[in-house]
Design a protein around this motif. Structure first.
Motif, PDB file in Angstrom:
ATOM      1  N   PRO A 143       0.813  -1.229   0.000  1.00  0.00           N
ATOM      2  CA  PRO A 143       0.000   0.000   0.000  1.00  0.00           C
ATOM      3  C   PRO A 143       0.844   1.276   0.000  1.00  0.00           C
ATOM      4  O   PRO A 143       0.451   2.268  -0.622  1.00  0.00           O
ATOM      5  N   PHE A 144       1.999   1.240   0.661  1.00  0.00           N
ATOM      6  CA  PHE A 144       2.840   2.438   0.717  1.00  0.00           C
ATOM      7  C   PHE A 144       3.532   2.701  -0.616  1.00  0.00           C
ATOM      8  O   PHE A 144       3.566   3.846  -1.089  1.00  0.00           O
ATOM      9  N   THR A 145       4.066   1.660  -1.228  1.00  0.00           N
ATOM     10  CA  THR A 145       4.746   1.870  -2.514  1.00  0.00           C
ATOM     11  C   THR A 145       3.755   2.203  -3.620  1.00  0.00           C
ATOM     12  O   THR A 145       4.072   2.972  -4.532  1.00  0.00           O
ATOM     13  N   LEU A 146       2.550   1.641  -3.537  1.00  0.00           N
ATOM     14  CA  LEU A 146       1.511   2.008  -4.508  1.00  0.00           C
ATOM     15  C   LEU A 146       1.111   3.467  -4.348  1.00  0.00           C
ATOM     16  O   LEU A 146       0.865   4.171  -5.336  1.00  0.00           O
ATOM     17  N   ALA A 147       1.041   3.919  -3.098  1.00  0.00           N
ATOM     18  CA  ALA A 147       0.725   5.324  -2.853  1.00  0.00           C
ATOM     19  C   ALA A 147       1.815   6.235  -3.404  1.00  0.00           C
ATOM     20  O   ALA A 147       1.532   7.270  -4.021  1.00  0.00           O
ATOM     21  N   MET A 148       3.064   5.846  -3.201  1.00  0.00           N
ATOM     22  CA  MET A 148       4.170   6.644  -3.727  1.00  0.00           C
ATOM     23  C   MET A 148       4.174   6.656  -5.252  1.00  0.00           C
ATOM     24  O   MET A 148       4.526   7.647  -5.886  1.00  0.00           O
ATOM     25  N   ALA A 149       3.770   5.521  -5.852  1.00  0.00           N
ATOM     26  CA  ALA A 149       3.794   5.405  -7.312  1.00  0.00           C
ATOM     27  C   ALA A 149       2.729   6.257  -7.991  1.00  0.00           C
ATOM     28  O   ALA A 149       2.742   6.391  -9.222  1.00  0.00           O
ATOM     29  N   ILE A 150       1.792   6.817  -7.217  1.00  0.00           N
ATOM     30  CA  ILE A 150       0.808   7.729  -7.819  1.00  0.00           C
ATOM     31  C   ILE A 150       1.515   8.897  -8.486  1.00  0.00           C
ATOM     32  O   ILE A 150       1.108   9.366  -9.552  1.00  0.00           O
ATOM     33  N   TRP A 151       2.578   9.354  -7.848  1.00  0.00           N
ATOM     34  CA  TRP A 151       3.404  10.391  -8.449  1.00  0.00           C
ATOM     35  C   TRP A 151       4.456   9.694  -9.299  1.00  0.00           C
ATOM     36  O   TRP A 151       5.285   8.950  -8.774  1.00  0.00           O
ATOM     37  N   PRO A 152       4.461   9.866 -10.619  1.00  0.00           N
ATOM     38  CA  PRO A 152       5.368   9.098 -11.489  1.00  0.00           C
ATOM     39  C   PRO A 152       6.834   9.179 -11.081  1.00  0.00           C
ATOM     40  O   PRO A 152       7.587   8.221 -11.281  1.00  0.00           O
ATOM     41  N   ARG A 153       7.256  10.283 -10.484  1.00  0.00           N
ATOM     42  CA  ARG A 153       8.659  10.417 -10.079  1.00  0.00           C
ATOM     43  C   ARG A 153       9.047   9.441  -8.966  1.00  0.00           C
ATOM     44  O   ARG A 153      10.225   9.173  -8.755  1.00  0.00           O
ATOM     45  N   LEU A 154       8.054   8.923  -8.251  1.00  0.00           N
ATOM     46  CA  LEU A 154       8.321   8.014  -7.132  1.00  0.00           C
ATOM     47  C   LEU A 154       7.936   6.570  -7.451  1.00  0.00           C
ATOM     48  O   LEU A 154       7.856   5.739  -6.547  1.00  0.00           O
ATOM     49  N   SER A 155       7.707   6.273  -8.717  1.00  0.00           N
ATOM     50  CA  SER A 155       7.207   4.938  -9.086  1.00  0.00           C
ATOM     51  C   SER A 155       8.276   3.856  -9.012  1.00  0.00           C
ATOM     52  O   SER A 155       7.940   2.668  -9.015  1.00  0.00           O
ATOM     53  N   ASP A 156       9.541   4.241  -8.947  1.00  0.00           N
ATOM     54  CA  ASP A 156      10.607   3.230  -8.914  1.00  0.00           C
ATOM     55  C   ASP A 156      10.508   2.340  -7.683  1.00  0.00           C
ATOM     56  O   ASP A 156      10.818   1.145  -7.749  1.00  0.00           O
ATOM     57  N   ALA A 157      10.101   2.907  -6.558  1.00  0.00           N
ATOM     58  CA  ALA A 157      10.033   2.127  -5.320  1.00  0.00           C
ATOM     59  C   ALA A 157       9.062   0.959  -5.465  1.00  0.00           C
ATOM     60  O   ALA A 157       9.349  -0.170  -5.031  1.00  0.00           O
ATOM     61  N   HIS A 158       7.925   1.204  -6.107  1.00  0.00           N
ATOM     62  CA  HIS A 158       6.939   0.129  -6.255  1.00  0.00           C
ATOM     63  C   HIS A 158       7.425  -0.941  -7.226  1.00  0.00           C
ATOM     64  O   HIS A 158       7.264  -2.143  -6.964  1.00  0.00           O
ATOM     65  N   SER A 159       8.021  -0.540  -8.331  1.00  0.00           N
ATOM     66  CA  SER A 159       8.512  -1.525  -9.299  1.00  0.00           C
ATOM     67  C   SER A 159       9.603  -2.397  -8.684  1.00  0.00           C
ATOM     68  O   SER A 159       9.662  -3.605  -8.950  1.00  0.00           O
ATOM     69  N   LYS A 160      10.437  -1.810  -7.847  1.00  0.00           N
ATOM     70  CA  LYS A 160      11.477  -2.605  -7.176  1.00  0.00           C
ATOM     71  C   LYS A 160      10.863  -3.592  -6.196  1.00  0.00           C
ATOM     72  O   LYS A 160      11.301  -4.743  -6.095  1.00  0.00           O
ATOM     73  N   LEU A 161       9.818  -3.162  -5.476  1.00  0.00           N
ATOM     74  CA  LEU A 161       9.170  -4.065  -4.527  1.00  0.00           C
ATOM     75  C   LEU A 161       8.491  -5.219  -5.254  1.00  0.00           C
ATOM     76  O   LEU A 161       8.522  -6.360  -4.778  1.00  0.00           O
TER      77      LEU A 161
END
Length: 211
Positions: A143-161
């Motif tokens: 849920p946290f990485t998906l929330a961060m991925a809402i902003w495209p600049r922070l999407s790397d964290a979710h893809s890594k997870l």
């Protein structure tokens, strides 16, 4: 062993973290909308709304999808584990039953192979415990990485997870396949099918794979 993601205690903990993830998603979405509005970028606004929708859907389905992936991995692992011990110990029993000096060497190698296989099995069991713990934690952070991925600049964290979770799900069948390959190499060496030289090389290759 398999993570019990459907257990009530885990579902409850995931629900708490999903709530905080939703709050984080709202904050990230507001920041993203403000940034896109300042830049006058309608494409960025579309990405943000898509990210909100994706976060909601994936958060609701992540446990079910992970359980499905684990079921597939366990099915493959079960097929591998079902055939490996029978063949391995049948060959060891045959080697122990060989008579003469060649039988003595074969029996000694069979004993070493059995000892190595037991040690590897214990180490693999410990590694699978760490795997279960890693899957528990990775799913909780979705849920946290998906929330961060809402902003495209922070999407790397979710893809890594996602990649990390996929690696841990696939680790069990992959490790058992490697273990089976090493065991088969040991079996080929113990049988002395191609003479002493080739058999020693095969045994060393099997030990290297198991290491």
């Amino acid at each position: 062993s398999t993570p019990e993601l459907s257990a009530p205690w885990y579902q409850q903990e995931f629900g708490y973290l999903a709530f905080f993830g939703a709050a984080l998603a709202a904050i990230v979405a507001l920041l993203g909308v403000f940034t896109a509005a300042v830049r006058g970028d309608p494409y960025a606004l579309g990405e943000i709304f898509y990210g909100i929708l994706r976060a909601a859907i994936v958060t609701a389905m992540v446990i079910s999808l992970t359980l499905l992936a684990l079921k597939v991995a366990d099915g493959i692992s079960g097929d591998v584990a079902q055939h490996m011990p029978r063949q391995f110990f049948q060959t060891l029993a045959s080697a122990w039953g060989t008579k003469g000096w060649g039988g003595l060497a074969s029996s000694a190698l069979a004993f070493v192979a059995a000892l190595v296989e037991v040690i590897v099995a214990v180490l693999l069991w410990i590694e699978l415990l760490f795997r279960d713990a890693a899957i528990y934690v990775a799913v909780l952070f979705f849920p946290f990485t998906l929330a961060m991925a809402i902003w495209p600049r922070l999407s790397d964290a979710h893809s890594k997870l996602v990649r990390i979770l996929g690696i841990f799900v696939a680790f069990k069948p992959a490790a058992l396949i490697v273990m089976m390959t090493g065991a088969n190499l040991l079996l080929g060496g113990i049988s002395f099918y191609g003479g002493v030289g080739k058999s020693v090389g095969t045994i060393l290759a099997g030990l290297t794979v198991l290491a």
